[in-house]
Write a protein that holds these residues in place. Structure first.
Motif, PDB file in Angstrom:
ATOM      1  N   LEU A 248       9.093   0.760  -7.637  1.00  0.00           N
ATOM      2  CA  LEU A 248       7.707   0.807  -8.096  1.00  0.00           C
ATOM      3  C   LEU A 248       7.665   1.169  -9.572  1.00  0.00           C
TER       4      LEU A 248
ATOM      5  N   LEU B  43       5.223   3.286   2.554  1.00  0.00           N
ATOM      6  CA  LEU B  43       4.826   2.051   1.883  1.00  0.00           C
ATOM      7  C   LEU B  43       4.607   0.987   2.945  1.00  0.00           C
TER       8      LEU B  43
ATOM      9  N   LEU C  45      11.524   4.330  -3.422  1.00  0.00           N
ATOM     10  CA  LEU C  45      11.364   4.956  -2.111  1.00  0.00           C
ATOM     11  C   LEU C  45      12.651   4.730  -1.324  1.00  0.00           C
TER      12      LEU C  45
ATOM     13  N   HIS D 146      -1.682   8.504  -7.483  1.00  0.00           N
ATOM     14  CA  HIS D 146      -0.521   8.563  -6.585  1.00  0.00           C
ATOM     15  C   HIS D 146       0.709   9.144  -7.289  1.00  0.00           C
TER      16      HIS D 146
ATOM     17  N   ALA E  89       6.374  10.040   1.182  1.00  0.00           N
ATOM     18  CA  ALA E  89       5.514   8.873   0.993  1.00  0.00           C
ATOM     19  C   ALA E  89       5.822   7.830   2.055  1.00  0.00           C
TER      20      ALA E  89
ATOM     21  N   VAL F 235       5.416  -4.207  -6.131  1.00  0.00           N
ATOM     22  CA  VAL F 235       6.693  -3.741  -5.609  1.00  0.00           C
ATOM     23  C   VAL F 235       7.766  -4.807  -5.773  1.00  0.00           C
TER      24      VAL F 235
ATOM     25  N   THR G  30       0.855  -1.188   0.000  1.00  0.00           N
ATOM     26  CA  THR G  30       0.000   0.000   0.000  1.00  0.00           C
ATOM     27  C   THR G  30       0.886   1.231   0.000  1.00  0.00           C
ATOM     28  N   LEU G  31       0.813   2.000  -1.067  1.00  0.00           N
ATOM     29  CA  LEU G  31       1.573   3.239  -1.190  1.00  0.00           C
ATOM     30  C   LEU G  31       0.720   4.392  -0.685  1.00  0.00           C
ATOM     31  N   CYS G  32       1.262   5.161   0.252  1.00  0.00           N
ATOM     32  CA  CYS G  32       0.551   6.322   0.780  1.00  0.00           C
ATOM     33  C   CYS G  32       1.281   7.593   0.362  1.00  0.00           C
ATOM     34  N   THR G  33       0.563   8.441  -0.333  1.00  0.00           N
ATOM     35  CA  THR G  33       1.092   9.730  -0.777  1.00  0.00           C
ATOM     36  C   THR G  33       0.243  10.836  -0.171  1.00  0.00           C
TER      37      THR G  33
ATOM     38  N   CYS H 143       9.914   9.408  -2.301  1.00  0.00           N
ATOM     39  CA  CYS H 143       9.747   8.482  -3.423  1.00  0.00           C
ATOM     40  C   CYS H 143       9.875   9.288  -4.715  1.00  0.00           C
TER      41      CYS H 143
END
Length: 272
Positions: A74, A94, A154, A82, A92, A64, A45-48, A118
């Motif tokens: 990525l 992950l 990242l 994202h 970011a 990934v 899960t990528l959080c931006t 990232c």
């Protein structure tokens, strides 16, 4: 900084570790656990930081791979939300988690969150990322060369590790980069299935004779790594946990088999 915090357990005065010295057997460091998890992960899960609505964390599913230093790679489309967020702000995180592999409680799984910038890769770095990524995701070869796709990396500045209940810490980026993935990880599930299904009597002997849990009525092996293995033990008073070490670190399934046989002999010798 690495530190471990245990959850308090209602009514717990002295846990299994105090009752059974085998609990202190050598184990993978949290940095090693994180590197092992990263090597096995194929999705995350990528959080931006969202542009609209501005400032909110935006989570999305991505595939990934990792480079030789454990840095996540990525392959992102310019059309993805994202990617637009990363172009505006590189901050970011992950989230990577262990595969469930039949375990009922997802909160018992190991997971980690890598935090850091990232950014897109170019030139030789992008070419190296392409090789690593396609080795992990062969089907990505169908779209890897589309003009709207680019490789991102990242670069962790810190890592938060949670290894299930009561096992958690912050792992320093340098410690994570220097750690080695556990060589048994690709075969661990098969080893556990074999021991629990075909050698349940040996696993129970480990618990009784080597972990010192004399009143054990059942036991299952829950994890195995280069240094040893962990047991979930059933007793009349309730479940207990134990860890046992191999006499020397192992790196192959054949070495695991020999180490397990040696421990069975020891356990049965103590019980005789």
């Amino acid at each position: 900084m690495s530190s471990t915090t245990d959850h308090g357990r209602p009514g717990a005065v002295a846990g299994p570790a105090a009752e059974h010295p085998a609990q202190s057997a050598r184990a993978l460091s949290h940095a090693e656990r994180c590197r092992t998890l990263a090597e096995r992960a194929r999705a995350a899960t990528l959080c931006t930081i969202a542009r609209d609505p501005a400032g909110y964390p935006y989570g999305s599913l991505v595939t990934v791979a990792v480079d030789a230093h454990g840095r996540p790679l990525l392959l992102l489309s310019a059309l993805a939300e994202h990617t637009g967020n990363l172009k505006a702000r590189t901050e970011a995180s992950l989230l990577l988690a262990e595969p469930a592999e039949g375990r009922a409680d997802p909160l018992a799984l190991g997971r980690m969150t890598l935090v850091g910038p990232c950014r897109p890769l170019e030139g030789a770095e992008a070419a190296a990322a392409r090789t690593r990524f396609l080795a992990a995701h062969p089907r990505a070869s169908y779209y890897v060369d589309f003009t709207d796709f680019s490789f991102y990396r990242l670069d962790p500045v810190s890592i938060r590790y949670v290894g299930g209940f009561g096992r958690m810490s912050w792992v320093e980026a340098a410690e994570y980069a220097a750690a080695e993935p556990d060589p048994l990880a690709p075969d661990a599930a098969r080893i556990l299935e074999h021991m629990n299904s075909d050698h349940a009597d040996a696993v129970l002997a480990y618990a009784k004779a080597l972990a010192g849990i004399k009143d054990a009525t059942g036991a299952s092996m829950t994890s195995v790594d280069r240094y040893g293995f962990e047991l979930d033990v059933i007793t009349p008073a309730g479940p207990k946990a134990a860890r046992l070490a191999f006499r020397a670190p192992v790196t192959t399934t054949d070495e695991v088999r020999k180490a397990m046989v040696a421990l069975v002999r020891e356990a049965r010798g103590r019980s005789a």
